[in-house]
Motif scaffolding. Structure first.
Motif: not given
Length: 194
Positions: A39-65
């Motif tokens: 909702t905050a990103a203004k994307v649908n959930r399926s778009t989120f899941y196209t790139y990340y498996t879950d919120k932990y994956h997102l957080r880890d990828e952002l920190v790693k980058a």
């Protein structure tokens, strides 16, 4: 066509990062849902899941980058213990600080307790390791206790100054902060160790 698609992907990933940032600034990571991020990103959930498996994956990828960017952006090979030019050293420090300033809002978010990680400490450890690597390249002998202390002091002091700059003295110029770091180096730590 591929470039246009790549730009759309980059824009979508940036939206997800921004949505994640907004969520973390408002509540704890544990309480954030994929729906909140989408909702905050203004994307649908399926778009989120196209790139990340879950919120932990997102957080880890952002920190790693972020840590990879910091590792590439900060070159500590200027830390030598010969009589190099102070203006040259200050110039390198200013370049680093200008890059770090451009990341201010993102770093502050990553240091936010809501993230439920210790990214500040991870960044400090990264700097410590960069200094350890300089010592091992310069000197083939065993890594001494004093060199280990120097690596820890330099990294913790630098990170503390950076946090102070962001939170307490944001109007201070990069050049002035470089002077603080250099003077601390030249008159404090450097004299203690060398």
């Amino acid at each position: 066509m591929k470039t246009e698609q790549d730009l759309r992907v980059l824009k979508t990933l940036e939206h997800i990062k921004s949505g994640f940032s907004l969520c973390v600034s408002q509540k704890t990571f544990k309480s954030i849902t994929i729906k909140d991020i989408s909702t905050a990103a203004k994307v649908n959930r399926s778009t989120f899941y196209t790139y990340y498996t879950d919120k932990y994956h997102l957080r880890d990828e952002l920190v790693k980058a972020t840590l990879q960017d910091l590792d590439h952006a900060i070159d500590l090979t200027f830390i030598t213990f010969d009589d190099q030019s102070s203006s040259q050293t200050r110039s390198v420090i200013v370049q680093h600080l200008e890059h770090l300033w451009s990341q201010k809002e993102w770093y502050l978010l990553l240091w936010n307790k809501n993230l439920e990680l210790y990214v500040f400490e991870d960044m400090q450890s990264l700097l410590e390791n960069k200094i350890r690597n300089i010592f091992t390249q310069e000197d083939e002998d065993e890594f001494s206790e004093r060199k280990e202390l120097f690596a820890r002091l330099y990294a913790s002091t630098t990170m503390s100054i950076l946090k102070w700059w962001y939170e307490v003295a944001p109007t201070t110029s990069a050049a002035k902060v470089a002077d603080i770091i250099y003077n601390h180096w030249e008159l404090g730590m450097h004299r203690t160790f060398f």
